[in-house]
Design a protein around this motif. Sequence first.
Motif, PDB file in Angstrom:
ATOM      1  N   LEU A 119       9.786 -25.399  45.818  1.00 40.44           N
ATOM      2  CA  LEU A 119      10.988 -24.575  45.807  1.00 40.44           C
ATOM      3  C   LEU A 119      12.131 -25.228  46.593  1.00 40.44           C
ATOM      4  N   GLU A 120      11.818 -25.813  47.733  1.00 36.50           N
ATOM      5  CA  GLU A 120      12.840 -26.484  48.522  1.00 36.50           C
ATOM      6  C   GLU A 120      13.428 -27.665  47.763  1.00 36.50           C
ATOM      7  N   LYS A 121      12.551 -28.374  47.029  1.00 38.31           N
ATOM      8  CA  LYS A 121      13.007 -29.504  46.224  1.00 38.31           C
ATOM      9  C   LYS A 121      13.931 -29.015  45.092  1.00 38.31           C
ATOM     10  N   GLN A 122      13.558 -27.920  44.459  1.00 35.35           N
ATOM     11  CA  GLN A 122      14.392 -27.369  43.391  1.00 35.35           C
ATOM     12  C   GLN A 122      15.732 -26.882  43.937  1.00 35.35           C
ATOM     13  N   ILE A 123      15.700 -26.276  45.113  1.00 38.82           N
ATOM     14  CA  ILE A 123      16.945 -25.811  45.728  1.00 38.82           C
ATOM     15  C   ILE A 123      17.855 -27.001  46.044  1.00 38.82           C
ATOM     16  N   ALA A 124      17.280 -28.070  46.544  1.00 38.37           N
ATOM     17  CA  ALA A 124      18.067 -29.274  46.846  1.00 38.37           C
ATOM     18  C   ALA A 124      18.683 -29.848  45.564  1.00 38.37           C
ATOM     19  N   GLU A 125      17.898 -29.871  44.480  1.00 33.37           N
ATOM     20  CA  GLU A 125      18.415 -30.368  43.203  1.00 33.37           C
ATOM     21  C   GLU A 125      19.536 -29.468  42.678  1.00 33.37           C
ATOM     22  N   LEU A 126      19.374 -28.148  42.821  1.00 33.79           N
ATOM     23  CA  LEU A 126      20.417 -27.222  42.384  1.00 33.79           C
ATOM     24  C   LEU A 126      21.698 -27.405  43.200  1.00 33.79           C
ATOM     25  N   ARG A 127      21.546 -27.659  44.492  1.00 35.22           N
ATOM     26  CA  ARG A 127      22.724 -27.900  45.326  1.00 35.22           C
ATOM     27  C   ARG A 127      23.453 -29.160  44.879  1.00 35.22           C
ATOM     28  N   LYS A 128      22.686 -30.194  44.527  1.00 39.99           N
ATOM     29  CA  LYS A 128      23.306 -31.428  44.025  1.00 39.99           C
ATOM     30  C   LYS A 128      24.050 -31.161  42.723  1.00 39.99           C
ATOM     31  N   GLU A 129      23.433 -30.374  41.841  1.00 39.62           N
ATOM     32  CA  GLU A 129      24.084 -30.048  40.567  1.00 39.62           C
ATOM     33  C   GLU A 129      25.360 -29.242  40.798  1.00 39.62           C
ATOM     34  N   ILE A 130      25.312 -28.303  41.721  1.00 43.90           N
ATOM     35  CA  ILE A 130      26.499 -27.504  42.033  1.00 43.90           C
ATOM     36  C   ILE A 130      27.602 -28.397  42.590  1.00 43.90           C
ATOM     37  N   THR A 131      27.241 -29.341  43.427  1.00 38.31           N
ATOM     38  CA  THR A 131      28.222 -30.286  43.977  1.00 38.31           C
ATOM     39  C   THR A 131      28.852 -31.101  42.855  1.00 38.31           C
ATOM     40  N   LYS A 132      28.029 -31.564  41.898  1.00 33.64           N
ATOM     41  CA  LYS A 132      28.563 -32.318  40.759  1.00 33.64           C
ATOM     42  C   LYS A 132      29.512 -31.456  39.929  1.00 33.64           C
ATOM     43  N   ILE A 133      29.108 -30.206  39.696  1.00 33.16           N
ATOM     44  CA  ILE A 133      29.948 -29.297  38.905  1.00 33.16           C
ATOM     45  C   ILE A 133      31.272 -29.055  39.623  1.00 33.16           C
ATOM     46  N   ASN A 134      31.220 -28.835  40.929  1.00 32.14           N
ATOM     47  CA  ASN A 134      32.456 -28.613  41.702  1.00 32.14           C
ATOM     48  C   ASN A 134      33.369 -29.827  41.635  1.00 32.14           C
ATOM     49  N   LYS A 135      32.794 -31.023  41.731  1.00 33.15           N
ATOM     50  CA  LYS A 135      33.608 -32.241  41.632  1.00 33.15           C
ATOM     51  C   LYS A 135      34.235 -32.354  40.243  1.00 33.15           C
ATOM     52  N   SER A 136      33.450 -32.026  39.228  1.00 39.79           N
ATOM     53  CA  SER A 136      33.952 -32.089  37.856  1.00 39.79           C
ATOM     54  C   SER A 136      35.091 -31.084  37.654  1.00 39.79           C
ATOM     55  N   ILE A 137      34.917 -29.879  38.175  1.00 36.57           N
ATOM     56  CA  ILE A 137      35.962 -28.859  38.058  1.00 36.57           C
ATOM     57  C   ILE A 137      37.212 -29.295  38.813  1.00 36.57           C
ATOM     58  N   SER A 138      37.032 -29.862  39.978  1.00 33.42           N
ATOM     59  CA  SER A 138      38.179 -30.334  40.760  1.00 33.42           C
ATOM     60  C   SER A 138      38.937 -31.430  40.014  1.00 33.42           C
ATOM     61  N   ALA A 139      38.190 -32.346  39.431  1.00 29.60           N
ATOM     62  CA  ALA A 139      38.831 -33.438  38.692  1.00 29.60           C
ATOM     63  C   ALA A 139      39.586 -32.885  37.482  1.00 29.60           C
ATOM     64  N   ARG A 140      38.963 -31.965  36.778  1.00 28.80           N
ATOM     65  CA  ARG A 140      39.594 -31.399  35.579  1.00 28.80           C
ATOM     66  C   ARG A 140      40.842 -30.595  35.947  1.00 28.80           C
ATOM     67  N   SER A 141      40.759 -29.812  37.030  1.00 24.92           N
ATOM     68  CA  SER A 141      41.928 -29.036  37.429  1.00 24.92           C
ATOM     69  C   SER A 141      43.054 -29.952  37.895  1.00 24.92           C
ATOM     70  N   ALA A 142      42.713 -31.073  38.526  1.00 18.15           N
ATOM     71  CA  ALA A 142      43.742 -32.034  38.924  1.00 18.15           C
ATOM     72  C   ALA A 142      44.414 -32.638  37.690  1.00 18.15           C
ATOM     73  N   GLU A 143      43.619 -32.940  36.662  1.00 11.67           N
ATOM     74  CA  GLU A 143      44.181 -33.459  35.416  1.00 11.67           C
ATOM     75  C   GLU A 143      45.098 -32.427  34.770  1.00 11.67           C
ATOM     76  N   MET A 144      44.659 -31.175  34.753  1.00 12.19           N
ATOM     77  CA  MET A 144      45.464 -30.120  34.149  1.00 12.19           C
ATOM     78  C   MET A 144      46.759 -29.917  34.937  1.00 12.19           C
ATOM     79  N   LEU A 145      46.675 -30.008  36.247  1.00 12.07           N
ATOM     80  CA  LEU A 145      47.870 -29.868  37.075  1.00 12.07           C
ATOM     81  C   LEU A 145      48.843 -31.007  36.815  1.00 12.07           C
ATOM     82  N   ASP A 146      48.317 -32.212  36.679  1.00 13.51           N
ATOM     83  CA  ASP A 146      49.171 -33.358  36.366  1.00 13.51           C
ATOM     84  C   ASP A 146      49.842 -33.181  35.005  1.00 13.51           C
ATOM     85  N   ASP A 147      49.047 -32.708  34.014  1.00  8.75           N
ATOM     86  CA  ASP A 147      49.604 -32.485  32.681  1.00  8.75           C
ATOM     87  C   ASP A 147      50.696 -31.419  32.718  1.00  8.75           C
ATOM     88  N   ALA A 148      50.425 -30.324  33.425  1.00 14.48           N
ATOM     89  CA  ALA A 148      51.411 -29.248  33.514  1.00 14.48           C
ATOM     90  C   ALA A 148      52.675 -29.728  34.231  1.00 14.48           C
TER      91      ALA A 148
END
Length: 118
Positions: free
Chosen positions: A19-48
């Motif tokens: 369970l601890e290993k799965q939680i660590a993997e989920l945290r990594k995935e959430i971090t990746k998703i947050n980075k992806s969202i940040s990058a996409r929102s920065a692109e959208m802000l630049d476009d706007a």
Amino acid sequence: MADTNKSDTPHIDDIQKTLEKQIAELRKEITKINKSISARSAEMLDDASEQASDFYDTAAARASRTAQQLRSQAHAVSEVARENPGTTTAVVGVIGLLGFLAGFAIGQSMNDTSRRWY
């Protein structure tokens, strides 16, 4: 009875580690998703921002052209007025008289009581 508790303990430890290993993997995935969202929102802000800048540039150019056109037309009208002062006075007088008559007519139509002018 003590034997069953000892045999269950390694099993619980394995589950906890899994369970601890799965939680660590989920945290990594959430971090990746947050980075992806940040990058996409920065692109959208630049476009706007780029679109807003383009819109502003277009509007400024149109406003400049319109102002130049108005200046040239006002200059032409003022030249005609200087060349023909009598005509200009007559035109302004007629426009003033028409404005007065229109105001008088509107005032009379808004009046609730019907009165005679004399």
